[in-house]
Design a protein around this motif. Structure first.
Motif, short mmCIF file in Angstrom:
data_model
loop_
_atom_site.label_atom_id
_atom_site.label_comp_id
_atom_site.label_asym_id
_atom_site.label_seq_id
_atom_site.Cartn_x
_atom_site.Cartn_y
_atom_site.Cartn_z
N LEU A 143 0.87 -1.18 0.00
CA LEU A 143 0.00 0.00 0.00
C LEU A 143 0.90 1.23 0.00
N LYS A 144 1.05 1.83 -1.18
CA LYS A 144 2.02 2.91 -1.35
C LYS A 144 1.50 4.26 -0.85
N GLU A 145 0.27 4.60 -1.24
CA GLU A 145 -0.28 5.90 -0.85
C GLU A 145 -1.79 5.91 -1.04
N ILE A 146 -2.41 6.96 -0.48
CA ILE A 146 -3.84 7.21 -0.69
C ILE A 146 -3.96 8.58 -1.33
N ILE A 147 -4.51 8.62 -2.53
CA ILE A 147 -4.60 9.88 -3.27
C ILE A 147 -6.06 10.33 -3.37
N ASP A 148 -6.25 11.62 -3.63
CA ASP A 148 -7.58 12.19 -3.80
C ASP A 148 -7.77 12.49 -5.28
N GLU A 149 -8.64 11.73 -5.93
CA GLU A 149 -8.88 11.89 -7.36
C GLU A 149 -10.34 12.16 -7.62
N ASP A 150 -10.62 13.35 -8.19
CA ASP A 150 -12.00 13.78 -8.48
C ASP A 150 -12.88 13.75 -7.24
N GLY A 151 -12.31 14.20 -6.13
CA GLY A 151 -13.07 14.27 -4.89
C GLY A 151 -13.25 12.95 -4.18
N MET A 152 -12.65 11.88 -4.70
CA MET A 152 -12.76 10.55 -4.08
C MET A 152 -11.36 10.03 -3.77
N LYS A 153 -11.24 9.43 -2.61
CA LYS A 153 -9.95 8.87 -2.19
C LYS A 153 -9.77 7.49 -2.81
N GLN A 154 -8.53 7.22 -3.25
CA GLN A 154 -8.22 5.93 -3.87
C GLN A 154 -6.95 5.36 -3.26
N LEU A 155 -6.95 4.04 -3.08
CA LEU A 155 -5.76 3.34 -2.60
C LEU A 155 -4.87 2.99 -3.79
N ILE A 156 -3.59 3.34 -3.69
CA ILE A 156 -2.62 3.02 -4.73
C ILE A 156 -1.66 1.97 -4.17
#
Length: 465
Positions: free
Chosen positions: A186-199
């Motif tokens: 689990l590298k990071e958690i990003i915010d994309e288009d107002g939604m958080k995503q697990l990378i």
């Protein structure tokens, strides 16, 4: 107007069970009802409409907010001064006036909208709860199940969450199968288009480190420390380790008895090779170790520009550089020093070769075709099977022809033999009478000699008498 008490209590109960803040539900419900009211009354979307809900009784009121103007151009957002004076005589041009909205059967619309809002809020709150659960777990390794490929990205399921593995975080030439389980970082958690995503990642050097932490207890306890990692995913990696306790072999502990520990790590990475070297405080010795398995003669370090000149035997030059310069490139990443390599005779080779982004895209496309089973892949297999059938047919016909020609040759040989046989027989017949003549003459000569001997014996007897 009032929403039924049962409905209000249902909202409160669902919010408590799902761990949702009921205030957020009511706020979202007010916005949704305002939008539904505009749609029902065919009011412009730019019009200001507020809906206030009493959380205790369930009563709500609709308020339309309009601007006071002298001449009305948009009746949905404006009101004339004359009309505004009916509500409040102190109003002037430019002021805002609140007008209670009219509704007939707004309770049904409110119930349907509330249902949609509650469901959406449940989904959002569950997603936020899942993300909050993983915020403290960034940098850890999880076992995830592969779901599908999506535009080059791999989608994994980790517990209740969905994680994405972008193209640059994938191991080149690695194919991911649906429903198979893989270890991912689990590298990071990003915010994309107002939604958080697990990378997640499988190519990050931290992923390799966490695999060793899992396999080697001495690393987790602090007896052995991983000082640096250089990695080219899917091909080769170098790890520098040191021991913090006397009598403990850092390299031997990482390799394990009969290589079992490092074999488990390599089994997770596929065909990737791993070199474990010993870290040293002396940078010269550290660089020499980093270039293993090549044997180094001398190392000259320039600390100002962080460069080093390494001399090796001429027969060790290719080994020190490695295939496509991989060995020296990994040593550079590991030691953070630019390394120039020379042979004893003064030979030097410049090698820098990085993996291109186009190659990564091609690998991702191959993986996506492999997972989704696209028509192109099927067509190629069909073509291959057709070509195989054609070759089989050709081979079969060729073998039949060969058999036919062989048969014809044997028939010809047999015919020629049969033709030659009478000739031989004739010759033999011609020879046979000659042999008979010879035998008859031989018999005659034998009878002659007998008669002569008989006559001689008779003549002798007469003389004697």
């Amino acid at each position: 107007m009032a929403i039924t008490t049962d409905f209000v209590s249902a909202i409160n109960q669902i919010s408590a069970e799902r761990g949702i803040d009921s205030t957020k539900v009511y706020e979202a419900l007010e916005v949704a009802l305002a939008s539904a009211y505009k749609k029902e009354k065919d009011i412009s979307l730019e019009a200001e409409v507020e809906i206030n809900i009493d959380k205790e009784t369930g009563e709500f009121r609709v308020v339309e907010i309009k601007e006071v103007v002298e001449k009305v151009e948009d009746k949905d957002t404006q009101i004339s001064l004359k009309e505004a004076k009916k509500y409040d005589k102190s109003l002037e041009v430019g002021d805002k006036v609140e007008i209670q909205g009219e509704y007939d059967d707004f309770g049904r619309i409110a119930a349907q909208t509330a249902k949609q809002v509650v469901l959406q809020e449940i989904r959002n709150s569950e997603r936020e709860a899942v993300m909050a659960e993983y915020e403290d777990k960034v940098g850890q390794v999880f076992t995830a199940m592969m779901q599908r490929m999506q535009r080059g990205r791999v989608l994994f399921e980790i517990g209740k969450a969905i994680a994405y593995m972008p193209l640059e975080e994938q191991i080149p030439n690695e194919f991911y199968r649906i429903s198979q389980r893989y270890k991912v970082l689990l590298k990071e958690i990003i915010d994309e288009d107002g939604m958080k995503q697990l990378i997640v990642s499988r190519s990050d050097p931290k992923f390799l480190k966490e695999l060793f932490v899992f396999e080697v207890p001495e690393i987790e306890s602090g007896v052995i420390e991983i000082m640096s990692i250089a990695r080219e995913p899917g091909s080769r990696s170098k790890i520098a380790v040191k021991s913090n306790q006397d009598g403990v072999d850092a390299i031997g502990s990482c390799v394990g008895q009969r290589g079992i520990r490092i074999a488990n790590v390599m089994g997770e990475l596929g065909e990737e090779k791993i070199d474990i070297i010993e870290w040293d405080e002396e940078i010269e010795q550290y660089i020499a170790n980093a270039l293993s398995p090549a044997k180094v003669i001398s190392v000259e370090v320039n600390s100002k520009d962080k460069s080093a000149l390494v001399v090796v035997a001429d027969d060790q030059l290719s080994l020190a550089i490695g295939k496509d310069g991989q060995n020296v490139r990994l040593a550079h990443k590991l030691t953070n020093h630019k390394i120039d390599i020379e042979g004893e005779s003064g030979k030097s080779v410049e090698v820098i070769k990085e993996e291109k982004e186009e190659d990564l895209k091609k690998d991702a496309q191959k993986r996506e075709d492999f997972v989704e089973g696209k028509e192109s892949a099927v067509e190629t297999t069909d073509d291959e099977s057709k070509s195989e059938k054609d070759t089989d047919k050709k081979a079969k016909s060729k073998s039949e022809k060969e058999v036919k020609t062989d048969k014809e040759d044997t028939d010809k040989n047999a015919k020629s033999k049969s033709e030659n046989k009478p000739e031989k027989e004739d010759k033999d017949n011609k020879k046979k009478p000659k042999s008979k003549k010879k035998s008859s003459s031989k018999k005659k000569s034998e009878s002659k000699t007998k008669e002569d001997s008989k006559k001689e014996s008779e003549s002798k007897k007469e003389l004697n008498s």
